[in-house]
Write a protein that holds these residues in place. Structure first.
Motif, PDB file in Angstrom:
ATOM      1  N   GLU A 189     -12.435  -8.998   1.743  1.00 14.14           N
ATOM      2  CA  GLU A 189     -13.805  -9.290   2.174  1.00 14.14           C
ATOM      3  C   GLU A 189     -14.001 -10.778   2.447  1.00 14.14           C
ATOM      4  O   GLU A 189     -14.758 -11.171   3.339  1.00 14.14           O
ATOM      5  CB  GLU A 189     -14.802  -8.819   1.113  1.00 14.14           C
ATOM      6  CG  GLU A 189     -14.911  -7.303   0.972  1.00 14.14           C
ATOM      7  CD  GLU A 189     -15.458  -6.638   2.220  1.00 14.14           C
ATOM      8  OE1 GLU A 189     -16.465  -7.149   2.757  1.00 14.14           O
ATOM      9  OE2 GLU A 189     -14.883  -5.632   2.658  1.00 14.14           O
ATOM     10  N   PRO A 200      -2.496  -5.656  -7.245  1.00  9.12           N
ATOM     11  CA  PRO A 200      -3.421  -4.816  -6.467  1.00  9.12           C
ATOM     12  C   PRO A 200      -3.608  -5.320  -5.041  1.00  9.12           C
ATOM     13  O   PRO A 200      -3.518  -6.519  -4.775  1.00  9.12           O
ATOM     14  CB  PRO A 200      -4.723  -4.922  -7.255  1.00  9.12           C
ATOM     15  CG  PRO A 200      -4.640  -6.243  -7.953  1.00  9.12           C
ATOM     16  CD  PRO A 200      -3.185  -6.421  -8.290  1.00  9.12           C
ATOM     17  N   LEU A 201      -3.885  -4.393  -4.147  1.00  7.01           N
ATOM     18  CA  LEU A 201      -4.102  -4.721  -2.738  1.00  7.01           C
ATOM     19  C   LEU A 201      -5.300  -3.929  -2.205  1.00  7.01           C
ATOM     20  O   LEU A 201      -5.267  -3.393  -1.108  1.00  7.01           O
ATOM     21  CB  LEU A 201      -2.827  -4.426  -1.929  1.00  7.01           C
ATOM     22  CG  LEU A 201      -2.738  -4.986  -0.511  1.00  7.01           C
ATOM     23  CD1 LEU A 201      -2.869  -6.502  -0.511  1.00  7.01           C
ATOM     24  CD2 LEU A 201      -1.424  -4.580   0.145  1.00  7.01           C
ATOM     25  N   ASP A 202      -6.350  -3.860  -2.993  1.00  6.42           N
ATOM     26  CA  ASP A 202      -7.549  -3.145  -2.579  1.00  6.42           C
ATOM     27  C   ASP A 202      -8.222  -3.844  -1.401  1.00  6.42           C
ATOM     28  O   ASP A 202      -8.176  -5.074  -1.284  1.00  6.42           O
ATOM     29  CB  ASP A 202      -8.538  -3.047  -3.742  1.00  6.42           C
ATOM     30  CG  ASP A 202      -7.924  -2.361  -4.965  1.00  6.42           C
ATOM     31  OD1 ASP A 202      -7.049  -2.987  -5.578  1.00  6.42           O
ATOM     32  OD2 ASP A 202      -8.310  -1.228  -5.272  1.00  6.42           O
ATOM     33  N   GLU A 203      -8.896  -3.059  -0.560  1.00  7.27           N
ATOM     34  CA  GLU A 203      -9.556  -3.620   0.612  1.00  7.27           C
ATOM     35  C   GLU A 203     -10.595  -4.677   0.235  1.00  7.27           C
ATOM     36  O   GLU A 203     -10.863  -5.604   0.997  1.00  7.27           O
ATOM     37  CB  GLU A 203     -10.227  -2.490   1.413  1.00  7.27           C
ATOM     38  CG  GLU A 203      -9.253  -1.572   2.137  1.00  7.27           C
ATOM     39  CD  GLU A 203      -8.465  -2.283   3.221  1.00  7.27           C
ATOM     40  OE1 GLU A 203      -8.955  -3.302   3.759  1.00  7.27           O
ATOM     41  OE2 GLU A 203      -7.350  -1.834   3.542  1.00  7.27           O
ATOM     42  N   GLU A 204     -11.172  -4.526  -0.951  1.00 10.77           N
ATOM     43  CA  GLU A 204     -12.213  -5.468  -1.363  1.00 10.77           C
ATOM     44  C   GLU A 204     -11.718  -6.919  -1.404  1.00 10.77           C
ATOM     45  O   GLU A 204     -12.491  -7.857  -1.215  1.00 10.77           O
ATOM     46  CB  GLU A 204     -12.762  -5.085  -2.743  1.00 10.77           C
ATOM     47  CG  GLU A 204     -13.642  -3.842  -2.752  1.00 10.77           C
ATOM     48  CD  GLU A 204     -12.857  -2.538  -2.704  1.00 10.77           C
ATOM     49  OE1 GLU A 204     -13.486  -1.469  -2.681  1.00 10.77           O
ATOM     50  OE2 GLU A 204     -11.598  -2.595  -2.702  1.00 10.77           O
ATOM     51  N   TYR A 205     -10.426  -7.092  -1.663  1.00 11.80           N
ATOM     52  CA  TYR A 205      -9.890  -8.452  -1.711  1.00 11.80           C
ATOM     53  C   TYR A 205      -9.908  -9.127  -0.340  1.00 11.80           C
ATOM     54  O   TYR A 205      -9.830 -10.347  -0.245  1.00 11.80           O
ATOM     55  CB  TYR A 205      -8.460  -8.443  -2.255  1.00 11.80           C
ATOM     56  CG  TYR A 205      -8.372  -8.124  -3.726  1.00 11.80           C
ATOM     57  CD1 TYR A 205      -8.892  -9.004  -4.672  1.00 11.80           C
ATOM     58  CD2 TYR A 205      -7.787  -6.949  -4.178  1.00 11.80           C
ATOM     59  CE1 TYR A 205      -8.826  -8.717  -6.024  1.00 11.80           C
ATOM     60  CE2 TYR A 205      -7.715  -6.652  -5.532  1.00 11.80           C
ATOM     61  CZ  TYR A 205      -8.236  -7.541  -6.441  1.00 11.80           C
ATOM     62  OH  TYR A 205      -8.176  -7.252  -7.790  1.00 11.80           O
ATOM     63  N   SER A 260      -1.585  -7.929   5.493  1.00  8.90           N
ATOM     64  CA  SER A 260      -1.624  -6.473   5.707  1.00  8.90           C
ATOM     65  C   SER A 260      -2.278  -6.104   7.024  1.00  8.90           C
ATOM     66  O   SER A 260      -2.013  -5.030   7.574  1.00  8.90           O
ATOM     67  CB  SER A 260      -2.342  -5.788   4.542  1.00  8.90           C
ATOM     68  OG  SER A 260      -3.739  -6.034   4.580  1.00  8.90           O
ATOM     69  N   LYS A 307       0.828  -1.206   0.000  1.00 11.20           N
ATOM     70  CA  LYS A 307       0.000   0.000   0.000  1.00 11.20           C
ATOM     71  C   LYS A 307       0.865   1.260   0.000  1.00 11.20           C
ATOM     72  O   LYS A 307       0.337   2.363  -0.106  1.00 11.20           O
ATOM     73  CB  LYS A 307      -0.927  -0.004   1.214  1.00 11.20           C
ATOM     74  CG  LYS A 307      -1.970  -1.106   1.185  1.00 11.20           C
ATOM     75  CD  LYS A 307      -2.855  -1.071   2.417  1.00 11.20           C
ATOM     76  CE  LYS A 307      -3.898  -2.175   2.387  1.00 11.20           C
ATOM     77  NZ  LYS A 307      -4.743  -2.173   3.604  1.00 11.20           N
ATOM     78  N   ASP A 340       3.295   3.432  -1.886  1.00  9.10           N
ATOM     79  CA  ASP A 340       3.758   3.641  -3.263  1.00  9.10           C
ATOM     80  C   ASP A 340       5.264   3.886  -3.338  1.00  9.10           C
ATOM     81  O   ASP A 340       5.925   3.443  -4.277  1.00  9.10           O
ATOM     82  CB  ASP A 340       3.013   4.825  -3.894  1.00  9.10           C
ATOM     83  CG  ASP A 340       1.551   4.511  -4.174  1.00  9.10           C
ATOM     84  OD1 ASP A 340       1.199   3.325  -4.236  1.00  9.10           O
ATOM     85  OD2 ASP A 340       0.760   5.463  -4.321  1.00  9.10           O
ATOM     86  N   ALA A 369      -3.842 -12.089  -3.838  1.00 13.84           N
ATOM     87  CA  ALA A 369      -4.227 -10.785  -3.288  1.00 13.84           C
ATOM     88  C   ALA A 369      -4.926 -10.962  -1.946  1.00 13.84           C
ATOM     89  O   ALA A 369      -4.714 -10.164  -1.011  1.00 13.84           O
ATOM     90  CB  ALA A 369      -5.130 -10.038  -4.269  1.00 13.84           C
ATOM     91  N   CYS A 383      -3.763  -9.462   1.606  1.00 16.29           N
ATOM     92  CA  CYS A 383      -4.668  -8.695   2.467  1.00 16.29           C
ATOM     93  C   CYS A 383      -4.645  -9.237   3.896  1.00 16.29           C
ATOM     94  O   CYS A 383      -4.694  -8.469   4.869  1.00 16.29           O
ATOM     95  CB  CYS A 383      -6.084  -8.728   1.914  1.00 16.29           C
ATOM     96  SG  CYS A 383      -6.365  -7.587   0.549  1.00 16.29           S
TER      97      CYS A 383
END
Length: 503
Positions: free
Chosen positions: A432, A425-430, A459, A402, A404, A452, A456
């Motif tokens: 869930e 990608p490491l979006d929060e949605e992954y 993380s 996360k 950069d 991913a 998460c």
């Protein structure tokens, strides 16, 4: 092997003495469809147009990776000339250069050549300098000469005679090239250690073996080393880590290695390596086919060992901490079962839905432990998910972060080190899918985007510092006829630390 740098300006006609000096072989590059230049032009003049005649006759067309030995060449001191095809000059980038170097070394290693003069580092490589070319040549040769024969009943003789390599560079590049050769040898030594640990079988390379290896490394390179046993790990409340090792008779080891190249108050970079010395999957047993390769599930740990060795050999001016949670994952009547709930060092509870998703269970406690060092950055390295192989194959390692700035540093280092890495990608949605009805989180989600989802999970334990995760499941070892550990990502990690140290 002994490497040295020789300054040589082929454009000023001052190399006559150099060309008449005795050596077994001089390596010359030839571009496809181009006129001779640099060292090739000088050799051509000294041999009264021999190279020009060979190119015109079609014996050397300059095709990428092609090679041709010339024997008993009059007019020069070398007993042989090795011509190496470089491909098209306008496409000659770092990949083409690396392939040319490997082709040259493969040809030479098949002979009784002892001393060689290597001129390819003076070639114009797109967006790369001569010192990069010199280091790449060293790493290419060391990669070609690596052998793992320690466990064979009869020692195998060396497959080559090569002992001395002189790399030529332009005079202006001499100082940096000497440093690059030193760096290349240190990285190669680190990669060899990583390969050796990875290639050892699980009945030898146990968690305790890794602990003893750390102690030996500490003595050789003056590292501060602590190896914590299961009682100490239990006292730290690492319930997640200990849940993985419940099914085996091999005791877990929690290994901490500290290299101090800067002041005591300087925040360290912490490297965390997954050290599952054999992964059967536990109760969630893996298929039998190819399970022998699960000895490589500690290659993240092995790369931390190799990187620390390289850093210490180079004497980099920064502080580095290596953390290795070392366990074996086996099934038994005492093993953790799917559905069990464990408590991590952070206090978060975890529902273990699949005991084969064990790497994240040991890493999360190691990442929590890393907080005590107040790190400048933490990078964990793990053969974590098969999903990473589906996504990226066996060329790139997967980078998750996360941060950069930290991700940018690692990507820059990967390009410089020719150790390919791709940011994922490491979006929060992954995350869930990690929700649990019974605990703070589960250790797996669904099948989609498995790498991913695993990142998460990790993380959740890294909010106290800048963090990046490298999933090396696709690049840590090779299968098939070339089966063996690769030594990656030691080049990437070492380059990152060289850059951080400003050296």
């Amino acid at each position: 092997m002994d490497f040295s740098i020789k300054a040589c300006d082929w454009t000023k006609g001052t190399t006559g003495g150099f060309l008449t000096g005795k050596s077994d072989c001089i390596v010359i590059g030839v571009f496809e469809g181009q006129s001779l230049s640099g060292a090739a032009l000088e050799i051509d003049a000294a041999t009264k147009g021999l190279l020009t005649r060979i190119v015109k006759a079609g014996d050397m067309q300059g095709k990428s990776g092609s090679t041709l030995f010339l024997h008993e060449v009059e007019g020069i001191g070398a007993s042989r000339v090795l011509l190496v095809g470089l491909g098209k000059q306008d496409a000659f980038g770092q990949k083409a250069y690396a392939e040319a170097a490997r082709a040259a070394w493969r040809a030479i290693l098949g002979t009784k050549i002892v001393q060689v003069t290597f001129t390819l580092a003076q070639l114009p490589v797109k967006e790369r300098t001569a010192d990069w070319a010199a280091r790449t040549a060293v790493l290419a040769l060391r990669g070609e000469t690596y052998q793992f024969t320690q466990l064979k009943s009869k020692p195998e003789p060396a497959k080559h005679a090569l002992k001395r390599i002189v790399v030529t560079v332009d005079p202006a590049d001499e100082k940096l090239a000497k440093l690059a050769v030193k760096q290349g040898q240190a990285v190669a030594n680190g990669m060899d250690l990583t390969r050796d640990l990875g290639n050892l079988p699980g009945n030898i390379c146990t968690p305790s073996y890794l602990g003893e290896t750390a102690k030996k490394l500490g003595k050789e390179f003056k590292l501060k080393v602590e190896v914590l046993g299961e009682k100490q790990i239990e006292a730290l409340k690492m319930g997640s880590l200990l849940s993985v090792t419940r099914g085996t008779t091999e005791p877990a080891q929690f290994i901490v290695m500290q290299y101090q190249g800067a002041g005591a108050k300087a925040a360290p970079v912490v490297l965390v390596g997954k050290g599952v010395t054999f992964d059967s999957g536990g109760i969630s047993l893996k298929p039998g086919e190819g399970m022998d390769e699960m000895k490589y599930d500690m290659c993240g740990a092995a790369s931390v060992f190799g990187t620390l060795r390289a850093v210490a050999e180079l004497g980099l001016k920064l502080n580095v901490v290596g953390i290795v949670p070392a366990v074996e994952n086996m099934p038994s009547g005492q093993a953790t079962k799917p559905g069990d709930i464990v408590t991590s060092m952070s206090g978060l509870t975890i529902e273990v839905l699949n005991t084969d998703a064990e790497g994240r269970l040991i890493l999360c406690d190691a990442l929590t432990y890393a907080e005590r060092f107040k790190p400048a950055a933490v990078i964990d390295v793990a053969t974590l998910t098969g999903a990473c192989i589906i996504a990226l194959g066996h060329h790139h390692s997967a980078l998750f972060s996360k941060d950069d700035a930290l991700a940018g540093e690692l990507l820059d280092a990967s390009r410089e080190a020719t150790d390919p890495t791709w940011r994922m990608p490491l979006d929060e949605e992954y995350g869930e899918g990690l929700k649990s009805n019974f605990a703070d989180l589960a250790n797996i989600g669904g099948r989609p985007a498995g790498s991913a989802v695993a990142a998460c999970f990790l993380s959740r334990f890294t909010e106290a510092y800048p963090w990046a995760h490298l999933d090396i499941a696709g690049i840590a070892w090779k299968s098939g006829a070339a089966k063996g550990a690769t030594g990656r990502p030691v080049p990437l990690l070492t380059q990152f630390l060289i850059d951080r140290a400003g050296q």
